[in-house]
Write a protein that holds these residues in place. Structure first.
Motif, short mmCIF file in Angstrom:
data_model
loop_
_atom_site.label_atom_id
_atom_site.label_comp_id
_atom_site.label_asym_id
_atom_site.label_seq_id
_atom_site.Cartn_x
_atom_site.Cartn_y
_atom_site.Cartn_z
N MET A 242 62.83 36.79 57.64
CA MET A 242 60.89 36.45 57.23
C MET A 242 60.70 35.13 57.20
O MET A 242 60.37 34.71 55.37
N ILE A 244 57.65 32.87 55.43
CA ILE A 244 56.65 33.02 53.67
C ILE A 244 56.32 31.59 54.00
O ILE A 244 54.71 32.08 53.13
N ARG A 245 56.21 31.04 54.73
CA ARG A 245 55.61 29.53 54.59
C ARG A 245 55.43 28.88 56.25
O ARG A 245 56.75 27.93 55.96
N THR A 246 54.91 28.81 56.77
CA THR A 246 55.02 28.29 58.31
C THR A 246 55.13 26.76 58.20
O THR A 246 54.66 25.82 57.65
N LEU A 260 62.20 33.01 53.83
CA LEU A 260 62.72 32.82 52.38
C LEU A 260 63.70 32.91 51.74
O LEU A 260 63.72 32.63 50.99
N TYR A 319 59.04 33.13 44.81
CA TYR A 319 59.20 33.59 46.08
C TYR A 319 59.99 35.15 46.56
O TYR A 319 59.38 35.17 47.88
N ILE A 322 57.43 37.88 46.11
CA ILE A 322 56.84 37.47 47.62
C ILE A 322 57.36 38.72 48.69
O ILE A 322 56.39 39.18 49.38
N GLY A 323 58.00 37.89 48.74
CA GLY A 323 59.35 38.53 50.01
C GLY A 323 59.41 39.99 49.23
O GLY A 323 59.25 40.49 50.76
N ASN A 326 56.12 41.44 50.51
CA ASN A 326 55.90 42.06 51.95
C ASN A 326 56.99 43.48 52.71
O ASN A 326 56.06 44.14 53.33
N ASN A 360 50.78 42.04 44.68
CA ASN A 360 50.63 41.76 46.25
C ASN A 360 51.24 43.20 46.95
O ASN A 360 51.10 42.88 47.85
#
Length: 396
Positions: A242, A244-246, A260, A319, A322-323, A326, A360
């Motif tokens: 996944m 999470i930061r381009t 991730l 992090y 965040i994953g 999502n 989130n």
């Protein structure tokens, strides 16, 4: 015998009794569309076969107290095997999933598939001798392993980071059956861990659950309607890809950039700390050469309050949160179960990841999943692997 046919009424009644611990005939009549006389005959047949036993009486509602039935824990036995990068673990269980014997082995460079299968065989023989049971009384051996897998054919394909390089295209089920003389079934360890934890939380009637294991990479399993969700291929490690930061980094020069697992994994954590140390950051680890800065050293430094190490564990946990958010916003599970070395390293990781995930999660707190590190923890993979066999056991 393990089959994939539709469960018979006998199996459905057995599963109902197993799930609820003790059940009366009246309870079963409320759940199954079957005549009272037919159910009486079925229960008598199951008692004569040793599948179930009477276990006392329930509360009276005015007449005679109802007989309570439970499954017979000693009717058959189950073996559960975890195959992981750091260690492998074998357990012998009765039909109530009580652990009768348990052992584990380190997965060092000398632990080839052939050596592990032989060690499993010797341990299983010793377990059965200790309990006074024969292999005919064992339903089979369930295996929860690091993927990717060919689950249908019982093959471990090309897992990364095994100390021994020989773990490629291993027909592990065929090898175990040849050594033990019993059926073997394979699934990825994240799925079997989720199966095990779902059983442990059976009193909560959980239908939708997410399991995430954070270690050498990110592994996951999902359950909906009480059943494991499967894709067209083994997808145990897919969550780790996944983004999470381009345009972010990638792990071991493989997979997606900004995935991730490039932020939440043991190798990425080790690399970030080494990089900070090389840039002159102060730490209890400043005197160590980079090769000595491994996960064991980091966990020890975290326990001693090292600011740099705490900072990096916290970043990893954020992090991870965040994953999780999502996944939660996509899947909406009732339970979110977190496991693996990173999560168990320190309460800081679990607490931070959960805090970020909650912040989130869409419509939180109206929608509020339960976050937990599970009930079985280290035994979840092996126990769940054993439960797989019980789920597919067809009663005659």
């Amino acid at each position: 015998m393990i089959t994939h046919s539709a469960p018979s009424i006998k199996k459905q009644v057995y599963d109902r009794i197993f799930e609820h611990g003790t059940v009366s005939k009246a309870d079963l009549l409320q759940h199954f569309a079957v005549a009272s006389s037919s159910l009486t005959r079925l229960l008598e047949d199951m008692i004569s076969q040793g599948l179930i036993i009477a276990s006392g009486f329930g509360s009276s509602t005015g007449g005679r107290k109802p007989v309570l039935f439970q499954t017979n824990p000693g009717h058959r036995y189950l073996l559960g095997l975890e195959i992981s990068r750091l260690y492998s673990k074998l357990g012998l269980y009765d039909l109530h999933l009580k652990t009768l014997s348990l052992t584990r082995w380190e997965m060092d460079a000398g632990m080839t598939p052939e050596r592990l299968v032989e060690l499993v065989g010797k341990a299983a023989d010793a377990f059965m001798a200790k309990e006074g049971i024969s292999s005919q009384q064992v339903l089979g051996i369930g295996v929860g392993a690091v993927g990717p897998l060919d689950q249908k054919n019982g093959v471990i394909l090309e897992p990364e980071l095994f100390p021994s390089p020989s773990w490629k295209n291993v027909p592990v089920c065929e090898m175990l059956t040849a050594r033990l003389g019993i059926p073997a079934k394979l699934d990825n360890g994240a799925n079997t861990a989720l199966i095990g934890e779902h059983w442990a939380f059976r009193g909560e009637n959980v239908e939708h659950a997410l399991y995430v294991h954070a270690g050498a990479n990110i592994r996951s399993g999902m359950m909906s309607g009480g059943k494991i969700i499967r894709g067209a291929v083994d997808t145990e490690g897919a969550v780790g890809q996944m983004i999470i930061r381009t345009e972010g980094p990638r792990l071991r020069d493989k997979g997606n950039y900004g995935a991730l697992e490039a932020f939440v994994s043991v190798p990425s954590l080790e690399e970030r700390v080494r990089s900070e140390l090389s840039n002159g950051r102060s730490s209890l680890l400043s005197s160590l050469v980079p090769e000595r800065v491994n996960f064991t050293v980091l966990v020890d430094a975290l326990s001693k309050g090292d600011p740099l190490v705490k900072e990096q564990f916290t970043e990893t946990a954020r992090y991870l949160g965040i994953g999780l958010a999502n996944l939660i916003n996509t899947f909406h599970p009732e339970y979110v179960i977190l496991g693996g070395p990173l999560v168990s390293a320190d309460p800081l990781v679990f607490q931070t990841a959960v805090e970020v995930a909650k912040k989130n999660t869409y419509r939180y707190p109206e929608y509020s999943p339960v976050f937990t590190q599970g009930a079985l923890t280290d035994e979840a993979v092996a126990t769940g692997a054993a439960i797989m066999l019980l789920h597919e056991w067809e009663l005659n």
